[in-house]
Design a protein around this motif. Structure first.
Motif, PDB file in Angstrom:
ATOM      1  N   THR A   1       0.832  -1.207   0.000  1.00  0.00           N
ATOM      2  CA  THR A   1       0.000   0.000   0.000  1.00  0.00           C
ATOM      3  C   THR A   1       0.864   1.255   0.000  1.00  0.00           C
ATOM      4  N   ALA A   2       1.911   1.262   0.820  1.00  0.00           N
ATOM      5  CA  ALA A   2       2.820   2.411   0.850  1.00  0.00           C
ATOM      6  C   ALA A   2       3.489   2.614  -0.511  1.00  0.00           C
ATOM      7  N   LEU A   3       3.851   1.517  -1.149  1.00  0.00           N
ATOM      8  CA  LEU A   3       4.453   1.586  -2.476  1.00  0.00           C
ATOM      9  C   LEU A   3       3.471   2.176  -3.496  1.00  0.00           C
ATOM     10  N   LEU A   4       2.222   1.719  -3.460  1.00  0.00           N
ATOM     11  CA  LEU A   4       1.214   2.246  -4.391  1.00  0.00           C
ATOM     12  C   LEU A   4       0.946   3.730  -4.148  1.00  0.00           C
ATOM     13  N   ILE A   5       0.890   4.142  -2.879  1.00  0.00           N
ATOM     14  CA  ILE A   5       0.670   5.563  -2.570  1.00  0.00           C
ATOM     15  C   ILE A   5       1.841   6.397  -3.074  1.00  0.00           C
ATOM     16  N   ALA A   6       3.063   5.916  -2.851  1.00  0.00           N
ATOM     17  CA  ALA A   6       4.252   6.644  -3.331  1.00  0.00           C
ATOM     18  C   ALA A   6       4.250   6.740  -4.849  1.00  0.00           C
ATOM     19  N   LEU A   7       3.883   5.651  -5.515  1.00  0.00           N
ATOM     20  CA  LEU A   7       3.833   5.646  -6.978  1.00  0.00           C
ATOM     21  C   LEU A   7       2.771   6.620  -7.486  1.00  0.00           C
ATOM     22  N   ARG A   8       1.610   6.619  -6.856  1.00  0.00           N
ATOM     23  CA  ARG A   8       0.540   7.522  -7.283  1.00  0.00           C
ATOM     24  C   ARG A   8       0.942   8.976  -7.035  1.00  0.00           C
ATOM     25  N   THR A   9       1.607   9.247  -5.916  1.00  0.00           N
ATOM     26  CA  THR A   9       2.070  10.600  -5.624  1.00  0.00           C
ATOM     27  C   THR A   9       3.095  11.055  -6.655  1.00  0.00           C
ATOM     28  N   LEU A  10       3.925  10.125  -7.083  1.00  0.00           N
ATOM     29  CA  LEU A  10       4.934  10.435  -8.100  1.00  0.00           C
ATOM     30  C   LEU A  10       4.282  10.723  -9.450  1.00  0.00           C
ATOM     31  N   LEU A  11       3.304   9.900  -9.824  1.00  0.00           N
ATOM     32  CA  LEU A  11       2.650  10.046 -11.131  1.00  0.00           C
ATOM     33  C   LEU A  11       1.613  11.165 -11.161  1.00  0.00           C
ATOM     34  N   VAL A  12       0.973  11.403 -10.023  1.00  0.00           N
ATOM     35  CA  VAL A  12      -0.059  12.452  -9.930  1.00  0.00           C
ATOM     36  C   VAL A  12       0.342  13.377  -8.774  1.00  0.00           C
ATOM     37  N   PRO A  13       1.157  14.375  -9.050  1.00  0.00           N
ATOM     38  CA  PRO A  13       1.673  15.226  -7.976  1.00  0.00           C
ATOM     39  C   PRO A  13       0.578  15.908  -7.139  1.00  0.00           C
ATOM     40  N   ALA A  14      -0.598  16.114  -7.698  1.00  0.00           N
ATOM     41  CA  ALA A  14      -1.683  16.765  -6.966  1.00  0.00           C
ATOM     42  C   ALA A  14      -2.373  15.807  -5.981  1.00  0.00           C
ATOM     43  N   TYR A  15      -2.068  14.529  -6.078  1.00  0.00           N
ATOM     44  CA  TYR A  15      -2.718  13.538  -5.206  1.00  0.00           C
ATOM     45  C   TYR A  15      -2.285  13.741  -3.751  1.00  0.00           C
ATOM     46  N   GLU A  16      -3.274  13.701  -2.870  1.00  0.00           N
ATOM     47  CA  GLU A  16      -2.991  13.805  -1.440  1.00  0.00           C
ATOM     48  C   GLU A  16      -3.660  12.624  -0.743  1.00  0.00           C
ATOM     49  N   ALA A  17      -2.870  11.787  -0.090  1.00  0.00           N
ATOM     50  CA  ALA A  17      -3.404  10.609   0.600  1.00  0.00           C
ATOM     51  C   ALA A  17      -4.290  11.044   1.760  1.00  0.00           C
ATOM     52  N   ALA A  18      -5.325  10.259   2.038  1.00  0.00           N
ATOM     53  CA  ALA A  18      -6.266  10.592   3.110  1.00  0.00           C
ATOM     54  C   ALA A  18      -5.715  10.242   4.491  1.00  0.00           C
ATOM     55  N   THR A  19      -4.677   9.433   4.519  1.00  0.00           N
ATOM     56  CA  THR A  19      -4.104   9.020   5.802  1.00  0.00           C
ATOM     57  C   THR A  19      -2.674   9.506   5.942  1.00  0.00           C
TER      58      THR A  19
END
Length: 141
Positions: A44-62
């Motif tokens: 999950t941490a890997l997927l969140i990091a990848l999404r943050t890298l690919l979509v800089p505007a993404y902000e995790a809810a946790t």
């Protein structure tokens, strides 16, 4: 731990054997909880990091969590809480309550056991998540 006889169907377990029934599964339950949560939280941490890298505007809810602490908590939870819940379920509730109530209706007995086990699993999930929130391992932003 609560069974009336051992596997041979005749021998009654001693108090030491009943205590061992709680203790013996603990290391393997701890290991299973630790490893499963390491994969789950790590992935999950890997997927969140990848999404943050690919979509800089993404902000995790946790908030990012300490994966090692989460793994230790989950392993301990499995070794203690899940162990006790299943010992009580399979040693008291199923044989002493459900089996006696539904002895003449096997389909209703099987359905009841399924629902009680499902409820036990949901209870375990609720307790695990609540415990993580209380201990500060799981937080919303």
């Amino acid at each position: 731990a609560f069974q009336t006889t051992l596997l041979d169907g005749e021998t009654r377990p001693t108090m030491i054997q009943r205590i061992y029934a709680f203790i013996i599964p603990m290391p393997s339950l701890f290991q299973a909880g630790f490893i499963a949560s390491a994969f789950g939280y790590g992935f999950t941490a890997l997927l969140i990091a990848l999404r943050t890298l690919l979509v800089p505007a993404y902000e995790a809810a946790t908030v990012n969590m300490n994966i090692l602490h989460a793994c230790l908590y989950t392993g301990g939870f499995m070794a203690i809480v899940s162990n006790v819940r299943y010992q009580v379920l399979q040693g008291v509730i199923e044989p002493k309550i459900i089996d006696k109530l539904f002895a003449k209706t096997p389909n209703l007995r099987a359905s009841t056991i399924f629902l009680v086990r499902l409820g036990n699993g949901l209870l375990g999930s609720y307790l695990a998540i609540s415990g993580m929130k209380i201990m500060g391992l799981q937080k919303l932003k």
